[in-house]
Design an enzyme around this catalytic site. Structure first.
Site, PDB file in Angstrom:
ATOM      1  N   LYS A  47       1.404   5.450   6.286  1.00  0.00           N
ATOM      2  CA  LYS A  47       0.652   4.073   6.211  1.00  0.00           C
ATOM      3  C   LYS A  47       1.497   3.029   7.038  1.00  0.00           C
ATOM      4  O   LYS A  47       0.807   1.931   7.592  1.00  0.00           O
ATOM      5  CB  LYS A  47      -0.016   3.765   5.090  1.00  0.00           C
ATOM      6  N   ASP A  91      -8.755   0.864   2.316  1.00  0.00           N
ATOM      7  CA  ASP A  91      -8.676   1.326   0.992  1.00  0.00           C
ATOM      8  C   ASP A  91      -9.297   0.243  -0.102  1.00  0.00           C
ATOM      9  O   ASP A  91     -10.016   0.728  -0.941  1.00  0.00           O
ATOM     10  CB  ASP A  91      -7.254   1.604   0.768  1.00  0.00           C
ATOM     11  N   GLY A 107       1.898   1.216  -2.270  1.00  0.00           N
ATOM     12  CA  GLY A 107       0.853   0.783  -1.262  1.00  0.00           C
ATOM     13  C   GLY A 107      -0.301   0.641  -1.615  1.00  0.00           C
ATOM     14  O   GLY A 107      -1.255  -0.097  -1.166  1.00  0.00           O
TER      15      GLY A 107
HETATM   16  P1  NAP Z   1       3.551   4.750  -3.469  1.00  0.00           P
HETATM   17  O1  NAP Z   1       3.478   3.548  -2.547  1.00  0.00           O
HETATM   18  O2  NAP Z   1       4.557   5.682  -3.313  1.00  0.00           O
HETATM   19  O3  NAP Z   1       3.568   4.041  -4.962  1.00  0.00           O
HETATM   20  C1  NAP Z   1       3.554   4.825  -6.117  1.00  0.00           C
HETATM   21  C2  NAP Z   1       3.420   4.056  -7.239  1.00  0.00           C
HETATM   22  O4  NAP Z   1       3.422   5.126  -8.501  1.00  0.00           O
HETATM   23  C3  NAP Z   1       4.755   3.128  -7.691  1.00  0.00           C
HETATM   24  O5  NAP Z   1       4.056   1.994  -8.281  1.00  0.00           O
HETATM   25  C4  NAP Z   1       5.506   4.098  -8.565  1.00  0.00           C
HETATM   26  O6  NAP Z   1       6.214   3.158  -9.510  1.00  0.00           O
HETATM   27  C5  NAP Z   1       4.420   4.686  -9.536  1.00  0.00           C
HETATM   28  N1  NAP Z   1       4.818   5.891 -10.269  1.00  0.00           N
HETATM   29  C6  NAP Z   1       5.079   6.954  -9.328  1.00  0.00           C
HETATM   30  N2  NAP Z   1       5.637   8.019 -10.386  1.00  0.00           N
HETATM   31  C7  NAP Z   1       5.475   7.288 -11.414  1.00  0.00           C
HETATM   32  C8  NAP Z   1       5.783   7.933 -12.894  1.00  0.00           C
HETATM   33  N3  NAP Z   1       6.241   9.062 -13.205  1.00  0.00           N
HETATM   34  N4  NAP Z   1       5.427   7.197 -13.852  1.00  0.00           N
HETATM   35  C9  NAP Z   1       5.152   5.794 -13.711  1.00  0.00           C
HETATM   36  N5  NAP Z   1       4.846   5.281 -12.500  1.00  0.00           N
HETATM   37  C10 NAP Z   1       4.959   6.057 -11.273  1.00  0.00           C
HETATM   38  O7  NAP Z   1       2.017   5.456  -3.442  1.00  0.00           O
HETATM   39  P2  NAP Z   1       0.577   4.662  -3.128  1.00  0.00           P
HETATM   40  O8  NAP Z   1       0.396   5.035  -1.591  1.00  0.00           O
HETATM   41  O9  NAP Z   1       0.649   3.573  -3.864  1.00  0.00           O
HETATM   42  O10 NAP Z   1      -0.506   5.925  -3.808  1.00  0.00           O
HETATM   43  C11 NAP Z   1      -0.625   5.989  -5.097  1.00  0.00           C
HETATM   44  C12 NAP Z   1      -1.881   6.901  -5.400  1.00  0.00           C
HETATM   45  O11 NAP Z   1      -2.965   6.399  -4.920  1.00  0.00           O
HETATM   46  C13 NAP Z   1      -1.798   8.113  -4.876  1.00  0.00           C
HETATM   47  O12 NAP Z   1      -1.893   9.318  -5.637  1.00  0.00           O
HETATM   48  C14 NAP Z   1      -2.668   8.190  -3.699  1.00  0.00           C
HETATM   49  O13 NAP Z   1      -2.975   9.631  -3.459  1.00  0.00           O
HETATM   50  C15 NAP Z   1      -3.700   7.250  -4.348  1.00  0.00           C
HETATM   51  N6  NAP Z   1      -4.652   6.979  -3.340  1.00  0.00           N
HETATM   52  C16 NAP Z   1      -5.906   7.367  -3.236  1.00  0.00           C
HETATM   53  C17 NAP Z   1      -6.918   6.787  -2.272  1.00  0.00           C
HETATM   54  C18 NAP Z   1      -8.489   7.109  -2.394  1.00  0.00           C
HETATM   55  O14 NAP Z   1      -9.087   6.946  -1.251  1.00  0.00           O
HETATM   56  N7  NAP Z   1      -8.815   7.551  -3.580  1.00  0.00           N
HETATM   57  C19 NAP Z   1      -6.733   5.939  -1.245  1.00  0.00           C
HETATM   58  C20 NAP Z   1      -5.172   5.547  -1.243  1.00  0.00           C
HETATM   59  C21 NAP Z   1      -4.183   6.055  -2.178  1.00  0.00           C
HETATM   60  P3  NAP Z   1       7.711   2.669  -8.995  1.00  0.00           P
HETATM   61  O15 NAP Z   1       7.639   1.597  -8.261  1.00  0.00           O
HETATM   62  O16 NAP Z   1       8.582   2.472 -10.173  1.00  0.00           O
HETATM   63  O17 NAP Z   1       8.481   4.102  -8.096  1.00  0.00           O
END
Ligand code: NAP
Length: 273
Positions: free
Chosen positions: A65, A101, A129
């Site tokens: 992204k 999103d 993100g």
């Molecule tokens: P990302 O940028 O990698 O961010 C991950 C986040 O999760 C960070 O805040 C991270 O904390 C936290 N995290 C990861 N492992 C953790 C753990 N074990 N305990 C506590 N916090 C943890 O990922 P993203 O792009 O934001 O995506 C997040 C989720 O949203 C994904 O599962 C994605 O599939 C979902 N999503 C769904 C849609 C939909 O249409 N339904 C659209 C977009 C995204 P730190 O900062 O401490 O590393």
């Protein structure tokens, strides 16, 4: 036939082709939609090949992204706010980047789940993100407060600081939450469908009466976050399938200028709900 695709790594699990094919059938649009697996170090080359072969638009998923945002010459304000792009549209000689999103989540919350956001208290778990993409559209709905809680507290503070001119958003730790209750708790972490809930990081019983637990992740069984929310007395629960379909519909509007109905697609993907 105009060509579209979802690009990611991995991408085999993506439901986007099913969703867009259903939209195209229902609206009479002549288009194809496929999955495009790009090597982790080969996003730009894969996109260039796709457009050279007649590609007109892409949905962008993990982990591309940010690269998609950087690739585009023209960007929507939604993409600029999120600093990330989930929708690319080819504009003849350059890519236009959008981010649907956040608006997709808002549409699922307000339109499908009838969740009033104005004047409500919202807790966002995670500051990656997805949380960033959600924040602008969420604050535009004028909630009373938005609190961001993240494992790495610095990232939560940075996210809150980036959006504080848009509305009442603060970053707090679980200890600082100290008995506060929320009408809506959104899981925007990537713990997904197999990870463990970080119980020690999250507050106990954060739900106000009637409160909604919303997981951005979707699955046909309750996700770890929703199982946790149930134990913490959340009265209502939803996963992110509605968001996925609504963000896809917004992308479809960007590409084709036509808004497809989403309810039939939700019923197709989750029959009996
Ligand atoms: P990302 O940028 O990698 O961010 C991950 C986040 O999760 C960070 O805040 C991270 O904390 C936290 N995290 C990861 N492992 C953790 C753990 N074990 N305990 C506590 N916090 C943890 O990922 P993203 O792009 O934001 O995506 C997040 C989720 O949203 C994904 O599962 C994605 O599939 C979902 N999503 C769904 C849609 C939909 O249409 N339904 C659209 C977009 C995204 P730190 O900062 O401490 O590393």
């Amino acid at each position: 036939m105009d060509r579209y695709a979802v690009i990611g790594n991995p991408v085999a699990h993506s439901k986007s082709p099913l969703i867009h094919e259903a939209f195209a059938r229902a609206t009479g649009q002549r288009m194809s939609y496929e999955r495009l697996l790009a090597p982790r170090d080969g996003f730009v080359a894969t996109v260039e090949r796709f457009v050279a072969e007649g590609g007109r638009g892409l949905n962008v998923t993990v982990p591309f992204k940010l690269e998609a945002y950087a690739l585009a010459k023209e960007k929507s304000s939604r993409a600029d706010e999120a600093q990330a792009c989930n929708t690319l549209a080819w504009r003849g000689d350059h890519w236009y980047a959008d981010n649907t999103d956040g608006v997709g989540l808002m549409r699922d919350l307000t339109h499908n789940l009838h969740e009033p956001l104005a004047g409500r208290d919202v807790l966002v778990l995670g500051a990656g993100g997805a949380a960033r993409g959600v924040m602008g559209p969420l604050l535009a709905k004028t909630p009373r407060s938005v609190v961001v809680l993240n494992r790495t507290e610095r990232r939560a503070a940075e996210l809150a600081a980036a959006f504080m001119q848009h509305g009442p958003v603060t970053a707090l730790s679980a200890a600082q939450l100290n008995g506060r209750r929320f009408h809506l708790v959104i899981n925007a972490t990537s713990i997904g469908i197999n990870g463990d809930v970080p119980e020690s990081l999250w507050p106990r019983r954060p739900f106000a009466p009637g409160g909604l637990a919303y997981d951005l992740v979707y699955a046909d069984v309750p996700t770890p976050f929703l199982r946790w929310a149930s134990k913490q007395s959340a009265e209502r629960m939803a996963d992110g399938l509605g968001m996925l379909i609504e963000q896809a519909a917004e992308s479809f509007v960007v590409w084709r200028g036509v808004r497809p109905e989403t309810q039939p697609v939700f019923a197709m993907l989750r029959p009996g709900s």
